[in-house]
Design a protein around this motif. Structure first.
Motif, PDB file in Angstrom:
ATOM      1  N   PHE A 269       0.856  -1.184   0.000  1.00 42.66           N
ATOM      2  CA  PHE A 269       0.000   0.000   0.000  1.00 42.66           C
ATOM      3  C   PHE A 269       0.894   1.237   0.000  1.00 42.66           C
ATOM      4  N   MET A 270       0.616   2.168  -0.926  1.00 38.73           N
ATOM      5  CA  MET A 270       1.429   3.375  -1.043  1.00 38.73           C
ATOM      6  C   MET A 270       0.878   4.471  -0.140  1.00 38.73           C
ATOM      7  N   CYS A 271       1.760   5.050   0.646  1.00 40.27           N
ATOM      8  CA  CYS A 271       1.402   6.062   1.640  1.00 40.27           C
ATOM      9  C   CYS A 271       0.581   7.191   1.020  1.00 40.27           C
ATOM     10  N   VAL A 272      -0.402   7.684   1.773  1.00 40.98           N
ATOM     11  CA  VAL A 272      -1.223   8.804   1.301  1.00 40.98           C
ATOM     12  C   VAL A 272      -0.633  10.142   1.722  1.00 40.98           C
ATOM     13  N   SER A 273       0.517  10.117   2.375  1.00 42.63           N
ATOM     14  CA  SER A 273       1.153  11.357   2.819  1.00 42.63           C
ATOM     15  C   SER A 273       2.018  11.909   1.689  1.00 42.63           C
ATOM     16  N   CYS A 274       3.304  12.099   1.889  1.00 40.59           N
ATOM     17  CA  CYS A 274       4.128  12.803   0.904  1.00 40.59           C
ATOM     18  C   CYS A 274       4.431  11.939  -0.313  1.00 40.59           C
ATOM     19  N   ALA A 275       5.030  12.544  -1.319  1.00 47.16           N
ATOM     20  CA  ALA A 275       5.298  11.877  -2.590  1.00 47.16           C
ATOM     21  C   ALA A 275       6.758  11.445  -2.726  1.00 47.16           C
TER      22      ALA A 275
ATOM     23  N   TYR B 285     -23.697  18.106  -1.912  1.00 45.45           N
ATOM     24  CA  TYR B 285     -23.605  16.672  -1.627  1.00 45.45           C
ATOM     25  C   TYR B 285     -22.221  16.363  -1.065  1.00 45.45           C
ATOM     26  N   LEU B 286     -22.196  15.435  -0.130  1.00 42.65           N
ATOM     27  CA  LEU B 286     -20.964  14.961   0.481  1.00 42.65           C
ATOM     28  C   LEU B 286     -20.881  13.460   0.211  1.00 42.65           C
ATOM     29  N   LEU B 287     -19.911  13.063  -0.621  1.00 38.73           N
ATOM     30  CA  LEU B 287     -19.830  11.693  -1.114  1.00 38.73           C
ATOM     31  C   LEU B 287     -18.616  11.000  -0.515  1.00 38.73           C
ATOM     32  N   PRO B 288     -18.816  10.003   0.357  1.00 40.37           N
ATOM     33  CA  PRO B 288     -17.690   9.356   1.046  1.00 40.37           C
ATOM     34  C   PRO B 288     -17.036   8.276   0.178  1.00 40.37           C
ATOM     35  N   CYS B 289     -15.725   8.228   0.212  1.00 43.41           N
ATOM     36  CA  CYS B 289     -15.006   7.283  -0.637  1.00 43.41           C
ATOM     37  C   CYS B 289     -14.109   6.359   0.190  1.00 43.41           C
ATOM     38  N   LEU B 290     -13.684   5.290  -0.435  1.00 43.10           N
ATOM     39  CA  LEU B 290     -12.717   4.382   0.166  1.00 43.10           C
ATOM     40  C   LEU B 290     -11.392   5.092   0.403  1.00 43.10           C
ATOM     41  N   GLY B 291     -10.670   4.667   1.424  1.00 39.54           N
ATOM     42  CA  GLY B 291      -9.293   5.098   1.605  1.00 39.54           C
ATOM     43  C   GLY B 291      -8.364   4.187   0.824  1.00 39.54           C
ATOM     44  N   ARG B 292      -7.161   4.654   0.583  1.00 36.90           N
ATOM     45  CA  ARG B 292      -6.225   3.880  -0.229  1.00 36.90           C
ATOM     46  C   ARG B 292      -5.818   2.567   0.430  1.00 36.90           C
ATOM     47  N   SER B 293      -5.870   2.490   1.746  1.00 36.47           N
ATOM     48  CA  SER B 293      -5.473   1.263   2.445  1.00 36.47           C
ATOM     49  C   SER B 293      -6.574   0.208   2.442  1.00 36.47           C
ATOM     50  N   GLU B 294      -7.768   0.571   1.948  1.00 37.63           N
ATOM     51  CA  GLU B 294      -8.918  -0.333   2.031  1.00 37.63           C
ATOM     52  C   GLU B 294      -9.102  -1.137   0.751  1.00 37.63           C
TER      53      GLU B 294
ATOM     54  N   PRO C 187     -10.828  -7.628  -6.663  1.00 30.43           N
ATOM     55  CA  PRO C 187     -10.118  -6.556  -5.950  1.00 30.43           C
ATOM     56  C   PRO C 187      -9.209  -5.786  -6.902  1.00 30.43           C
ATOM     57  N   GLN C 188      -9.217  -4.457  -6.764  1.00 33.74           N
ATOM     58  CA  GLN C 188      -8.509  -3.595  -7.704  1.00 33.74           C
ATOM     59  C   GLN C 188      -7.284  -2.952  -7.059  1.00 33.74           C
ATOM     60  N   LYS C 189      -6.275  -2.731  -7.877  1.00 34.73           N
ATOM     61  CA  LYS C 189      -5.103  -1.958  -7.453  1.00 34.73           C
ATOM     62  C   LYS C 189      -5.113  -0.630  -8.192  1.00 34.73           C
ATOM     63  N   VAL C 190      -4.412   0.349  -7.630  1.00 30.21           N
ATOM     64  CA  VAL C 190      -4.311   1.668  -8.245  1.00 30.21           C
ATOM     65  C   VAL C 190      -2.837   2.056  -8.302  1.00 30.21           C
TER      66      VAL C 190
ATOM     67  N   HIS D  23       4.144   3.724  -9.135  1.00 28.81           N
ATOM     68  CA  HIS D  23       4.042   2.628  -8.173  1.00 28.81           C
ATOM     69  C   HIS D  23       2.609   2.124  -8.084  1.00 28.81           C
ATOM     70  N   GLY D  24       2.467   0.816  -7.913  1.00 33.61           N
ATOM     71  CA  GLY D  24       1.165   0.229  -7.665  1.00 33.61           C
ATOM     72  C   GLY D  24       0.851   0.193  -6.186  1.00 33.61           C
ATOM     73  N   SER D  25      -0.440   0.246  -5.871  1.00 32.12           N
ATOM     74  CA  SER D  25      -0.888   0.206  -4.476  1.00 32.12           C
ATOM     75  C   SER D  25      -2.095  -0.715  -4.382  1.00 32.12           C
ATOM     76  N   PHE D  26      -2.088  -1.577  -3.365  1.00 32.46           N
ATOM     77  CA  PHE D  26      -3.123  -2.587  -3.230  1.00 32.46           C
ATOM     78  C   PHE D  26      -3.647  -2.568  -1.800  1.00 32.46           C
ATOM     79  N   GLY D  27      -4.880  -2.086  -1.619  1.00 29.90           N
ATOM     80  CA  GLY D  27      -5.473  -2.017  -0.292  1.00 29.90           C
ATOM     81  C   GLY D  27      -6.081  -3.345   0.118  1.00 29.90           C
ATOM     82  N   LYS D  28      -5.936  -3.691   1.386  1.00 29.45           N
ATOM     83  CA  LYS D  28      -6.464  -4.957   1.886  1.00 29.45           C
ATOM     84  C   LYS D  28      -7.397  -4.805   3.086  1.00 29.45           C
TER      85      LYS D  28
END
Length: 758
Positions: free
Chosen positions: A49-55, A506-515, A523-526, A536-541
């Motif tokens: 899983f790729m961190c959602v903080s810095c690049a 409207y407020l639309l809630p989304c998945l986090g990258r770790s999920e 199951p999908q990777k991004v 880089h690929g990231s795969f939430g579990k």
């Protein structure tokens, strides 16, 4: 300047037990599930899983724990056990919630259901996904596309970003600003102009080969601590690091590696900077001119005495233009002016220049301390001037390396989120999808704000982020914002932007990258792009925070289906079911950079998409790298004046952009509050103030507009005279919307003219 013992400061090193305590404190607040430990073990690793903080870059051979304090906080923040359900909104009106602090809003936890604003009750109420998509689509179809804005924060994946940009253009506009407009757009504009590439030229291997690293205006310790690992390794092999920063930031002073038992259990630590120069905010142009003058003088002396060159004269002759102009400007600029504008002595600048001269290979790194000024573009042009003198672009172990913030802000630009049609292969998009994309330039952040103020923008869709909190001129903007017809926010947690809503919201809630992102195809990777142009690929579990969440891809596709006329080439359902199909589209649109995309998703260290300047192919107007003489020695937009101070907005150690994890700025010795005004003790005395006194700041931009922030506690801090520090985003009301970099329109948040009010 005052001594450190006279100021608030932190006696320890960056890293060490302090970082571990910071992570533990966040974990205790967020109370994540036991899966958090496994997620942190997978963070920033191949197949993980790729961190959602810095690049910052992800190495091919990661450490056992490839995360830093800030990255761990971001993950724990996303994995919180707290839930912000419809019951919460039933108890609190939007008007009431506007009075809450940023931290308290986000501490309500993960959003769980799609919500619609009900004006009668002034509350958000639950709604179905189909209901939301159809209502939003109907509103968008009733509007002129040019009157809408599709904003993207820098964390959405490449797959989401590509579809979002496609949606905007198929709808009929290029109004696609993103968070880059607020931080590193200056990089995209200035580097594109002078070396033909809008991004940095380094790869991670360059840090293993360089002899010197120069830092300008970047706080590594708080904003990208994983970078400290390659810096520590570089120092241990003899690399000299020179830092120019108005504030002495611990991360570039001393580092204790939390993954080293020796350093954790002994007094051992690493001194990072060989030389640390506290340049005045806005004084970098003058400081770099001082370095250039010294380098040019050394060239003349060495040639006269030894018939040897300091400069790479062959590189200059073959690959550059404008050398005589920068040389003439350096000759015409006096040391008196350089010392006055930079706040540094000639001897200090000579010492820094000598390190550059003696290094065969040098890397320069910088952050928003350079980009967020009225003449920030000229600061970057000056860096380029210095680096071209010795051919330090396009050789292994050399290069220009901006340090990005958001985890995929660079990647979003790469795959089409841009208001500038010249940066997007529109002919290819037309061919692939059978429509004619708009060719007129869209709205960036500043222009979007201007048109919201005039009422010309009627709708705003936010793909993540906290736009209203992040922009300048906040009071005016919040008032105008509520006059829009439609606002839509895609998010994981509640923030202030969600509470400054349009007539329909409207407020639309989304998945986090770790999920786990489970779609029809499994199951999908991004994917995302780091600061060094590697994908880089990231795969939430992890189990999603709610069964009612949708992925960002699914939300964008749902909005597009409900808004756009049918087009058999736009297969929103198929793309949602299988993200490999989206990566195929990215490859077809950008074949040189993304060939064999799906096969390379989990390449160790990421796959490099290439950089023309690194190959010494200069895609500039002249076909060569461009020396550019500066028009000013100050990056500020206004002159000094009696009672006027230069305010820098800052992020704390317990913060990532507008996200506030807590009230501990450990690395500066500030605890329990964000309402502080950092001042040099000499300035405190000269202004007749005292430590602990509560004061206010007022804009001193000279435009006659009143802008004020009060309730700030005077706090002595080691800063150059005339410079102040205070926290972002709390200080944004002091920044005029018109006060931005001349070329990129990046808000000039690092040199805001203010006066102190008692």
């Amino acid at each position: 300047m005052a001594e450190e013992e006279d100021t608030v400061h932190y006696d320890g090193a960056e890293g060490g037990w302090g970082s571990l305590r910071g992570i533990v404190q966040t974990a205790l607040r967020e109370r994540p599930s036991p899966a958090a430990l496994n997620t942190l073990r997978r963070q920033n690793k191949v197949g993980g899983f790729m961190c959602v903080s810095c690049a910052w870059a992800k190495p091919a051979q990661p450490h056992a724990l490839e995360f830093c304090e800030n990255g761990a906080k971001a993950t724990l923040w996303e994995m919180t056990s707290r839930r912000c359900t419809p019951d919460f909104f039933a108890e609190h009106s939007v008007t009431e919630l506007r009075g809450w602090k940023d931290y308290d809003l986000e501490q309500q936890g993960r959003l769980t259901h799609p919500l619609r604003y009900d004006a009668a009750s002034d509350k958000y109420v639950p709604c179905g996904w189909d209901e939301a998509f159809q209502a939003i689509g109907a509103e968008l179809k009733a509007l002129d596309p040019k009157s809408t804005v599709f904003y993207a924060s820098g964390r959405a994946s490449l797959e989401t970003s590509y579809l979002y940009a496609l949606f905007g253009r198929a709808y009929g506009h290029n109004n696609l600003p993103d968070s880059s407009n607020m931080c590193h757009e200056t990089t995209s504009v200035a580097l594109k102009k002078v070396i033909g590439s809008p991004v940095g030229t380094c790869v991670l291997a360059d840090f293993e080969l360089c002899d010197a690293i120069f830092f300008f205006g970047q706080n590594t310790g708080s904003n990208s601590p994983r970078l400290l690992h390659p810096l520590q390794e570089a120092v241990k092999r003899g690399v000299k690091i020179v830092t120019f920063n108005p504030i002495r930031e611990k991360g570039l002073e001393v580092f204790k590696n939390p993954q080293s038992p020796t350093e954790m259990l002994t007094p051992a630590e690493t001194q990072i900077s060989t030389l640390y120069l506290q340049v005045k905010t806005g004084g970098d142009i003058a400081a770099i001119m001082g370095l250039i003058k010294h380098v040019l003088a050394a060239e003349e002396k060495k040639w006269a005495e030894q018939k040897q060159h300091v400069l790479d004269v062959d590189f200059i002759a073959q690959h550059t233009t404008g050398f005589e102009e920068i040389k003439a400007k350096a000759d015409a600029t006096s040391w008196e002016e350089i010392e006055r504008e930079s706040g540094l002595s000639r001897d200090d600048l000579a010492q820094a220049a000598q390190i550059y001269i003696e290094a065969h290979r040098s890397i320069v790194m910088y952050g928003m301390g350079l980009t967020q000024h009225v003449h920030g573009s000229q600061s970057l042009e000056m860096i380029t001037n210095l680096w071209l003198l010795k051919g330090n672009v396009g050789r292994d172990g050399t290069g220009i390396s901006p340090v990005r913030g958001h985890s995929n802000v660079q990647g979003q630009r790469t795959v089409g989120i841009s208001e500038k049609p010249s940066l997007v292969p529109l002919d290819k998009i037309a061919q692939l999808f059978g429509f004619d994309p708009p060719r007129d330039e869209g709205l960036n952040t500043v222009k979007a704000c201007e048109k919201i103020l005039t009422g010309e923008v009627k709708a705003f869709i936010g793909l993540g982020g906290n736009f209203v909190r992040a922009i300048p001129e906040r009071e005016k903007m919040e008032a105008a914002w509520q006059k829009m017809r439609l606002t839509v926010q895609i998010a994981t947690k509640l923030n202030r932007s969600h509470l400054i809503n349009g007539e329909i919201a409207y407020l639309l809630p989304c998945l986090g990258r770790s999920e786990e992102d489970m779609q029809a195809g499994g199951p999908q990777k991004v994917t995302m792009e780091d600061s060094l142009s590697c994908i880089h690929g990231s795969f939430g579990k992890n189990k999603p925070a709610s069964t009612d969440l949708k992925s960002e891809v699914a939300i964008v596709a749902g909005l597009a289906r409900a808004t756009l006329p049918p087009n058999p080439r736009m297969k929103w359902d198929e793309w949602t079911g299988n993200y490999e199909l989206i990566r195929d589209l990215i490859e077809q649109t950008y074949p040189e950079q993304f060939h064999d995309f799906n096969a390379r998703v989990f390449t160790p260290g990421g796959f490099y998409r290439g950089n023309s300047a690194r190959e010494r192919v200069w895609k500039t107007e002249s076909g060569k790298a461009q020396f550019t003489p500066p028009k000013t020695m100050s990056a500020l937009g206004v002159d000094d004046a009696p009672g006027r101070f230069r305010l820098m907005t800052l992020r704390s150690n317990d913060q990532f952009n507008t996200t506030i994890y807590g009230y501990s700025d450990r690395l500066r010795g500030i605890e329990g509050t964000r309402d502080v005004l950092l001042m040099n003790p000499e300035d405190i005395a000269a202004a007749g103030l005292s430590e602990g006194q509560v004061v206010g700041l007022a804009s001193d931009a000279g435009d006659g507009v009143e802008r004020r922030v009060g309730g700030l506690t005077v706090t002595p801090f080691l800063l150059p005279n005339g410079c102040l520090g205070a926290y972002y985003p709390e200080m944004n009301p002091l920044i005029p919307l018109w006060y931005h970099d001349e070329e990129s329109k990046t808000p000039a948040a690092k040199g805001v003219p203010v006066r102190i009010e008692i």
